[in-house]
Motif scaffolding. Structure first.
Motif, PDB file in Angstrom:
ATOM      1  N   GLY A  40       0.783  -1.230   0.000  1.00 17.38           N
ATOM      2  CA  GLY A  40       0.000   0.000   0.000  1.00 17.38           C
ATOM      3  C   GLY A  40       0.816   1.282   0.000  1.00 17.38           C
ATOM      4  N   SER A  41       2.124   1.183   0.051  1.00 23.84           N
ATOM      5  CA  SER A  41       2.978   2.368   0.109  1.00 23.84           C
ATOM      6  C   SER A  41       3.088   3.046  -1.252  1.00 23.84           C
ATOM      7  N   SER A  42       3.352   4.328  -1.227  1.00 20.00           N
ATOM      8  CA  SER A  42       3.494   5.102  -2.463  1.00 20.00           C
ATOM      9  C   SER A  42       4.588   4.520  -3.346  1.00 20.00           C
ATOM     10  N   THR A  43       5.750   4.290  -2.759  1.00 18.67           N
ATOM     11  CA  THR A  43       6.897   3.784  -3.512  1.00 18.67           C
ATOM     12  C   THR A  43       7.671   2.792  -2.663  1.00 18.67           C
ATOM     13  N   VAL A  44       8.042   1.689  -3.261  1.00 18.91           N
ATOM     14  CA  VAL A  44       8.983   0.751  -2.654  1.00 18.91           C
ATOM     15  C   VAL A  44      10.021   0.455  -3.726  1.00 18.91           C
ATOM     16  N   ILE A  45      11.255   0.763  -3.422  1.00 21.42           N
ATOM     17  CA  ILE A  45      12.353   0.414  -4.319  1.00 21.42           C
ATOM     18  C   ILE A  45      13.102  -0.724  -3.650  1.00 21.42           C
ATOM     19  N   SER A  46      13.251  -1.809  -4.359  1.00 24.42           N
ATOM     20  CA  SER A  46      13.921  -2.972  -3.790  1.00 24.42           C
ATOM     21  C   SER A  46      15.191  -3.284  -4.565  1.00 24.42           C
ATOM     22  N   ALA A  47      16.133  -3.891  -3.850  1.00 26.07           N
ATOM     23  CA  ALA A  47      17.428  -4.267  -4.412  1.00 26.07           C
ATOM     24  C   ALA A  47      17.518  -5.785  -4.423  1.00 26.07           C
ATOM     25  N   TRP A  48      17.951  -6.346  -5.540  1.00 30.74           N
ATOM     26  CA  TRP A  48      17.938  -7.798  -5.724  1.00 30.74           C
ATOM     27  C   TRP A  48      19.289  -8.311  -6.189  1.00 30.74           C
ATOM     28  N   ASP A  49      19.682  -9.430  -5.629  1.00 34.92           N
ATOM     29  CA  ASP A  49      20.820 -10.208  -6.084  1.00 34.92           C
ATOM     30  C   ASP A  49      20.219 -11.511  -6.600  1.00 34.92           C
ATOM     31  N   VAL A  74      18.900  -3.021   4.668  1.00 38.74           N
ATOM     32  CA  VAL A  74      19.731  -3.866   3.810  1.00 38.74           C
ATOM     33  C   VAL A  74      20.115  -5.103   4.612  1.00 38.74           C
ATOM     34  N   ASN A  75      19.905  -6.271   4.021  1.00 43.88           N
ATOM     35  CA  ASN A  75      20.314  -7.524   4.640  1.00 43.88           C
ATOM     36  C   ASN A  75      21.802  -7.418   4.999  1.00 43.88           C
ATOM     37  N   PRO A  76      22.190  -7.818   6.214  1.00 41.37           N
ATOM     38  CA  PRO A  76      23.592  -7.721   6.620  1.00 41.37           C
ATOM     39  C   PRO A  76      24.588  -8.356   5.647  1.00 41.37           C
ATOM     40  N   LYS A  77      24.152  -9.384   4.892  1.00 39.47           N
ATOM     41  CA  LYS A  77      25.046 -10.002   3.901  1.00 39.47           C
ATOM     42  C   LYS A  77      25.454  -9.009   2.819  1.00 39.47           C
ATOM     43  N   TYR A  78      24.663  -7.935   2.642  1.00 39.75           N
ATOM     44  CA  TYR A  78      24.916  -6.970   1.569  1.00 39.75           C
ATOM     45  C   TYR A  78      25.332  -5.597   2.099  1.00 39.75           C
ATOM     46  N   GLN A  79      25.408  -5.469   3.420  1.00 43.79           N
ATOM     47  CA  GLN A  79      25.829  -4.187   3.976  1.00 43.79           C
ATOM     48  C   GLN A  79      27.299  -3.960   3.651  1.00 43.79           C
ATOM     49  N   GLY A  80      27.657  -2.714   3.405  1.00 44.29           N
ATOM     50  CA  GLY A  80      29.018  -2.372   3.007  1.00 44.29           C
ATOM     51  C   GLY A  80      29.241  -2.473   1.512  1.00 44.29           C
ATOM     52  N   MET A  81      28.203  -2.823   0.755  1.00 44.91           N
ATOM     53  CA  MET A  81      28.310  -2.970  -0.703  1.00 44.91           C
ATOM     54  C   MET A  81      27.566  -1.846  -1.425  1.00 44.91           C
ATOM     55  N   HIS A  82      27.228  -0.793  -0.717  1.00 49.64           N
ATOM     56  CA  HIS A  82      26.565   0.398  -1.272  1.00 49.64           C
ATOM     57  C   HIS A  82      25.129   0.152  -1.734  1.00 49.64           C
ATOM     58  N   VAL A  83      24.517  -0.918  -1.242  1.00 48.09           N
ATOM     59  CA  VAL A  83      23.129  -1.200  -1.591  1.00 48.09           C
ATOM     60  C   VAL A  83      22.226  -0.107  -1.016  1.00 48.09           C
ATOM     61  N   GLY A  84      22.437   0.268   0.242  1.00 50.49           N
ATOM     62  CA  GLY A  84      21.650   1.334   0.860  1.00 50.49           C
ATOM     63  C   GLY A  84      21.791   2.639   0.105  1.00 50.49           C
ATOM     64  N   SER A  85      22.998   2.960  -0.308  1.00 49.93           N
ATOM     65  CA  SER A  85      23.222   4.178  -1.092  1.00 49.93           C
ATOM     66  C   SER A  85      22.486   4.112  -2.421  1.00 49.93           C
ATOM     67  N   GLY A  86      22.505   2.953  -3.052  1.00 47.40           N
ATOM     68  CA  GLY A  86      21.776   2.791  -4.313  1.00 47.40           C
ATOM     69  C   GLY A  86      20.287   3.012  -4.129  1.00 47.40           C
ATOM     70  N   LEU A  87      19.740   2.526  -3.017  1.00 48.34           N
ATOM     71  CA  LEU A  87      18.318   2.720  -2.734  1.00 48.34           C
ATOM     72  C   LEU A  87      18.008   4.201  -2.510  1.00 48.34           C
ATOM     73  N   VAL A  88      18.792   4.857  -1.661  1.00 47.91           N
ATOM     74  CA  VAL A  88      18.537   6.270  -1.342  1.00 47.91           C
ATOM     75  C   VAL A  88      18.676   7.142  -2.582  1.00 47.91           C
ATOM     76  N   GLU A  89      19.667   6.892  -3.397  1.00 45.44           N
ATOM     77  CA  GLU A  89      19.850   7.703  -4.598  1.00 45.44           C
ATOM     78  C   GLU A  89      18.687   7.534  -5.569  1.00 45.44           C
ATOM     79  N   ARG A  90      18.140   6.348  -5.667  1.00 45.63           N
ATOM     80  CA  ARG A  90      16.969   6.137  -6.534  1.00 45.63           C
ATOM     81  C   ARG A  90      15.730   6.828  -5.972  1.00 45.63           C
TER      82      ARG A  90
END
Length: 134
Positions: A40-49, A74-90
């Protein structure tokens, strides 16, 4: 590993539960509510491996002036890989035409992350909430 980002809400309730549980958020105890909230949220941007949900950002907006980025995780397995930054920038790209894009880090230790992405502390701002567990 190439992380792919999408704004399509094609995640499952189980994938959402696994992501929220991986970061130890209390909301993981309510997988059905979290899933419905995201749908129900306006926008959800998800990151996938591949088929693995690596992270997501949730935004609530009024359609014109204010967008509020409520969750970035961000799942801890992906933290430090700039996934959070990719989400925020989008999210920033999506809401570039809005007057206000706000975020309220629930822990002060996360503020520097958002500051690196251009967010500033609101002058004399204080977060307030009522918590109900129903």
């Amino acid at each position: 590993m190439a992380i792919e980002y999408t704004d399509e809400k094609h995640f499952t309730q189980d994938q959402i539960h696994e992501l929220f549980a991986s970061v130890g958020w209390e909301s993981a105890q309510y997988p059905d509510r979290v899933y419905r909230t995201l749908i129900g949220s306006s926008t959800v941007i998800s990151a996938w491996d591949g088929d693995q949900l690596a992270g997501l950002a949730r935004v609530i907006d009024d359609g014109e002036m204010l967008a509020y980025m409520h969750w970035v995780l961000v799942n801890p397995k992906y933290q430090g890989m700039h996934v959070g930054s990719g989400l925020v920038e989008r999210v920033k790209e999506r809401y570039a035409g809005y007057m206000f894009l706000e975020v309220m880090p629930e822990e002060s230790k996360n503020a520097p992350f958002y500051q690196r992405h251009g967010f500033t502390l609101m002058e004399d701002g204080r977060a307030m909430q009522i918590v109900t567990r129903s």
